[in-house]
Design an enzyme around this catalytic site. Sequence first.
Site, PDB file in Angstrom:
ATOM      1  CG  HIS A 173       9.426 -31.148 -25.469  1.00 58.71           C
ATOM      2  ND1 HIS A 173      10.183 -32.198 -25.733  1.00 58.71           N
ATOM      3  CD2 HIS A 173      10.968 -30.652 -25.439  1.00 58.71           C
ATOM      4  CE1 HIS A 173      11.165 -32.001 -26.227  1.00 58.71           C
ATOM      5  NE2 HIS A 173      11.924 -30.714 -26.066  1.00 58.71           N
ATOM      6  CE  LYS A 188       7.972   0.248 -10.855  1.00 58.22           C
ATOM      7  NZ  LYS A 188       7.321  -0.043 -12.230  1.00 58.22           N
ATOM      8  CD  GLU A 248       3.392  -6.541 -16.112  1.00 59.88           C
ATOM      9  OE1 GLU A 248       4.686  -6.386 -16.126  1.00 59.88           O
ATOM     10  OE2 GLU A 248       3.229  -5.886 -14.908  1.00 59.88           O
ATOM     11  CE  LYS A 299       6.054  -5.148 -18.666  1.00 62.25           C
ATOM     12  NZ  LYS A 299       7.680  -5.377 -17.985  1.00 62.25           N
ATOM     13  CD1 TRP A 319      -2.326  -4.162  -5.305  1.00 59.76           C
ATOM     14  CD2 TRP A 319      -1.785  -5.679  -3.143  1.00 59.76           C
ATOM     15  NE1 TRP A 319      -2.376  -5.149  -5.868  1.00 59.76           N
ATOM     16  CE2 TRP A 319      -2.079  -6.781  -4.828  1.00 59.76           C
ATOM     17  CE3 TRP A 319      -1.771  -6.574  -2.555  1.00 59.76           C
ATOM     18  CZ2 TRP A 319      -1.844  -8.025  -4.841  1.00 59.76           C
ATOM     19  CZ3 TRP A 319      -1.779  -7.891  -2.864  1.00 59.76           C
ATOM     20  CH2 TRP A 319      -2.187  -8.566  -4.086  1.00 59.76           C
ATOM     21  N   GLY A 344       1.472  -3.557   4.629  1.00 56.75           N
ATOM     22  CA  GLY A 344       2.322  -4.938   5.047  1.00 56.75           C
ATOM     23  C   GLY A 344       1.295  -5.912   5.895  1.00 56.75           C
ATOM     24  NE  ARG A 366       3.954   2.154  -1.723  1.00 60.44           N
ATOM     25  CZ  ARG A 366       6.030   1.705  -1.104  1.00 60.44           C
ATOM     26  NH1 ARG A 366       6.217   1.734  -2.840  1.00 60.44           N
ATOM     27  NH2 ARG A 366       5.702   1.396  -0.561  1.00 60.44           N
ATOM     28  CB  CYS A 392      -1.215  -0.291   0.762  1.00 67.05           C
ATOM     29  SG  CYS A 392      -1.483  -1.215   1.398  1.00 67.05           S
TER      30      CYS A 392
HETATM   31  C1  AGP Z   1       6.729  -6.049 -13.100  1.00 62.66           C
HETATM   32  O1  AGP Z   1       6.132  -4.490 -15.011  1.00 62.66           O
HETATM   33  C2  AGP Z   1       5.912  -6.169 -12.148  1.00 62.66           C
HETATM   34  N1  AGP Z   1       5.933  -4.985 -12.222  1.00 62.66           N
HETATM   35  C3  AGP Z   1       6.739  -6.740 -11.562  1.00 62.66           C
HETATM   36  O2  AGP Z   1       7.137  -8.133 -12.070  1.00 62.66           O
HETATM   37  C4  AGP Z   1       8.006  -6.303 -10.867  1.00 62.66           C
HETATM   38  O3  AGP Z   1       8.766  -6.424 -11.920  1.00 62.66           O
HETATM   39  C5  AGP Z   1       8.924  -7.426 -10.131  1.00 62.66           C
HETATM   40  O4  AGP Z   1       7.298  -7.375  -8.810  1.00 62.66           O
HETATM   41  C6  AGP Z   1       9.986  -7.159  -9.440  1.00 62.66           C
HETATM   42  O5  AGP Z   1      10.123  -5.965  -8.596  1.00 62.66           O
HETATM   43  P1  AGP Z   1      11.291  -5.550  -8.476  1.00 62.66           P
HETATM   44  O6  AGP Z   1      12.071  -4.807  -9.541  1.00 62.66           O
HETATM   45  O7  AGP Z   1      10.973  -3.669  -7.696  1.00 62.66           O
HETATM   46  O8  AGP Z   1      11.865  -5.756  -7.358  1.00 62.66           O
END
Ligand code: AGP
Length: 613
Positions: free
Chosen positions: A509, A608, A493, A490, A79, A106, A27, A2
Amino acid sequence: MCGIVGYIGKADAPTVLLNGLRRLEYRGYDSAGIAVLDNGQMVISKSPGKVSALSERTRADWPAERFSRLTMGIAHTRWATHGPPTEINAHPHLDQSREIALVHNGIIENYRALRARLEGKGHHFYSETDTEVLVHLIGECDKGNLFQAVCDALHQVEGTFGIAVLSAREPEKIITARRGSPIVIGVGDGETIIASDAAAILAHTQRVIYLDDNDIAILTADSIEIRDLNNVPVTREIAELGYDETAAEKGGYGHFMLKEIYEQPDSLANAIRGRLDFNVGSSVLAGMGTSPRDLAELSRVVLIGCGTSLHASLVGEYAFEDLADLHAEVQQAAEFRYRNPILGSRDLVIAISQSGETADTLAAVREANQKGAFVMSLCNVVGSTIARETGRGVYLHAGPEISVASTKAFTCQVAVLLMMALKLGRGRRFSREEGIRFAREIEHLPALVAQVLLQNDRIAAIAETYAHNEHAFFIGRGPMYPVALEGALKLKEISYIHAEGYHAAELKHGPIALLVQGTPIIALACDVPGKDKMLGNIEECRARGARILGIVTEGDDATAACMDDFIEVPRCHPLVATIPAVVALQLFAYHVARIRGCEIDQPRNLAKSVTVE
Ligand code: AGP
């Protein structure tokens, strides 16, 4: 994962808090809330959905003069982890007396036991959240000293937290504390602001303090007192942010993702600047903290990360093996501490994380440190927890990445990993001439990516053809295999198309059973080792009626002729080619999502920075 904000200072606190939440919305964006003290009364406003919905509700419910008159408050954008994204479950939560409010980022892992104990004492809970339990516990511990009550409560908590607490009984202060989730304090002039990250502080000050785990701080408009949870004073340094608000604006682009894709020539130039040594034919990465002896004694490189950072690690694995003759392996961060990784002082562990806050990667760093490995990090966010906990590493200098879908961080991660491999390779197998040649290849990256960006309109047109499929497969070989994984991620998501990335040889396979007439195959068919086999795999797909979009090397007409559609990337070293190739896939995914009308910067169910395990 969050976003929390707290403010105490001059007038118009509600506006400051809402603006802060907007900056943290990436976030988490499924519900939001705000709490202020008005003439000693705790006043709360909450709403499901985006911060804009909360702002509308607050402006409708609260008298306008309340906005300009109030000078302190706390706020949250969520979140959901415990309880669906509803108004009741939105933060802030109140204690039993309804005089103490809390916002939390958290997870309180032992909340069920705490809740049962408090219910036994007559407490009544309204929400399904773990957070409401924590504020009730603080209320239960409050014997007239809020600071002590927060300490006593946090001593009983298992899990992670970044919190801000407000009490009508002690209206002149805000209490904040962290364990596992980030807290940044902005040191203003007659005002103090706290937030989950610096983006919400930029409008007020460049001077910030990063709290460490188990730090707690008492904030007033003119003072910041930091202690540990045993009430022992601790000192934390004030850092300068060094970038301004415009970095967090869209700059005329339709989405942050498109802006960040277009920023890549600059972000790559920043990531490379001053780090290539053309005299020696190597790279200069001072932050690695390695001596030539350390490097010579290394026996293995272990790369750890999650999501896009895990895909960058996979490209790094090819680079260390190919350029430095060094055994390299990639570990999924989430599994790392639950398996028994065999590590020692001759193992270089590189933790890769854009945000520097991903809980699984942070836990893996702690495991690797405990096992005595040589641990360093590759982060974008300066002052982030992983960067500070490893104490050595390389910053990407990619600038703030706002869009949830990571783009410029990935290309800068790969560029830095190539420079690391060059440095290790120069000490092991590269001659000076070979080193200079490869350094020149890296130096050209901004120009190579700029060439791909020139094809934006063409890629947008190609996307029209593929945007209405619900499934897609990305295939690649060698270092293009992780690029296929990243391309699929990409598209998945941001467009919600079920896309899978595979090593091209893996299709037969099993997955090839899913191909029917028109199934999209996005094939990385650039000039890299194994291309001839790649062309064979493409023919296997075509034989099942698939429609092939090929990423091919510029001027390779023969290969382009094998495709239904193709995007050209400039000719360069196979490892370097991973970067322009992924930019082509970023643009493809962006336009497919745009055509499908998706929420590109804030895809559903994502956030994020994933600060919970
Ligand atoms: C990628 O587009 C995503 N937002 C996600 O997979 C991200 O790469 C992953 O959560 C890792 O984040 P970080 O690089 O901040 O550790």
